[in-house]
Structures are given as C-alpha cells and as structure tokens.
Design an enzyme around this catalytic site. Structure first.
Site, PDB file in Angstrom:
ATOM      1  N   GLU A   1      -1.197  -1.004  -5.778  1.00 12.26           N
ATOM      2  CA  GLU A   1      -1.004  -1.390  -4.379  1.00 12.26           C
ATOM      3  C   GLU A   1       0.250  -0.752  -3.770  1.00 12.26           C
ATOM      4  OE1 GLU A   1      -2.019  -5.513  -3.727  1.00 12.26           O
ATOM      5  OE2 GLU A   1      -0.431  -5.661  -2.228  1.00 12.26           O
ATOM      6  N   ASP A   2       1.302  -0.651  -4.551  1.00 12.69           N
ATOM      7  CA  ASP A   2       2.601  -0.288  -3.974  1.00 12.69           C
ATOM      8  C   ASP A   2       3.204   1.017  -4.483  1.00 12.69           C
ATOM      9  OD1 ASP A   2       2.651  -2.517  -2.316  1.00 12.69           O
ATOM     10  OD2 ASP A   2       3.497  -3.784  -3.883  1.00 12.69           O
TER      11      ASP A   2
END
Ligand code: ZN
Length: 186
Positions: free
Chosen positions: A66-67
């Site tokens: 996600e990051d």
C-alpha cells in the site's frame, strides 16, 4: 517458531525496513515508519498470543504494497503465495478515493480470512495507541474521535477470531474515549 521460520521472519523485517526506509510516521517525533509494522507484530504476540509465522511475516509486510513501491511478485518470490495473499487482504486499493477505501474496510472486514482479521485488528490497536500516545501532529480531537469510531466499525467485522485481541481493542477504545472526551470538554 523454529529456526527456518525465524530467519524467514527476519528476512521480511529486513525487506520491510528497506522498503520503508525513507518514510516517517506523521507524528511530532518523526518516528521511522518501520516502527509501526514492528508494533503490529508486537501487539499480535503480546496481546493476541499469535505466533503463526505466516501471520507475523504478513504483519511485518502489511503496509509494503500500500505504501511503498513493492510489487506483489517480489513478495511472492521471497515469502510465498500464502504470505502475499494475506498482505493483499489487508491492503487498500489506493486508486480509490479515501472515503471509499474507508467504507470498503467496514464492508469487507467480515469477509477476510481469520488470519487477516487478526492482522487488521492489531493494526487498528497500534494506530489507536499512536493516536493516544504519539498522534499525527495535524490531528485535532474531532479527527481522533472520528478515527476511533471508524475503527470500531471495522473491528465489528473482525470479531469472533481472537478474544484476547478483541478485549485489548475494546479496552483501548474505552480509555481513548475517556481521555479524548475530557480533552474535548476542557
Ligand atoms: Zn498499518
């Protein structure tokens, strides 16, 4: 954990630390990002008595898709498909607007695997603890309470798997509300 599991876990910790190396949490202390996935693993073992190596490995990797710029294939190659599947289960689709992602977390919580439910609950525990002890610098009390209310909705779908974690979550929510309500009234 046997020696093979431990070295697999450390490989994942090393991988995540490297991927998150330039990221900081949005708090006043400028905490290195990797502290957060480490905390999630700690919550799982310490509060939830979770020692399953696949769950802990996925927990340390839980924000890499996600990051960070990590490809699912990288994770599959290094840690195997079961770990990748778990990480994907706790990954939001960043192409969607924030409010949609938040709604989907509530809607999907009850549909994910038991293993993923425990990671997600430990993630929420870690985030609420941060809000209480070391909050994002720009958040006011309203925003903190909003997060806690939303996390409680998500947690509603994660119940029935790990009573210890659920009790920890409930206790933390109760303490946070008390503290924040007091701050609100002042
Ligand atoms: Zn997280």
């Amino acid at each position: 954990m046997n020696s093979e599991d431990l070295s697999g876990f450390l490989k994942a910790l090393r991988f995540a630390a490297n991927k998150h190396r330039n990221q900081r949490r949005k708090d006043k202390r400028n905490t290195p990002y990797i502290n957060h996935p480490i905390e999630v693993c700690y919550v799982l073992t310490e509060s939830g008595s979770v020692f399953d190596p696949a769950i802990l490995t996925a927990a340390i990797l839980h924000d890499t898709l996600e990051d960070t710029r990590s490809a699912p294939e990288e994770i599959r190659e290094l840690f195997g498909s079961p770990v990748l599947d778990l990480v994907k289960e706790v990954t939001d689709d960043k192409h969607l607007p924030r409010f949609v992602r938040k709604r989907l977390q509530v809607e999907n919580a009850s549909t994910i695997s038991d293993a993923a439910k425990q990671i997600k609950l430990a993630d929420k525990i870690s985030n609420i603890r941060d809000i209480l002890e070391n909050p994002p610098w720009s958040w006011n009390t309203r925003r903190k309470l909003d997060y806690i209310n939303w996390a409680e909705q998500v947690a509603g779908g994660l119940r029935g798997v790990n009573k210890k974690l659920e009790d920890k979550f409930d206790e933390l929510v109760r303490i946070s509300r008390e503290k924040l309500d007091k701050g609100n009234r002042r």
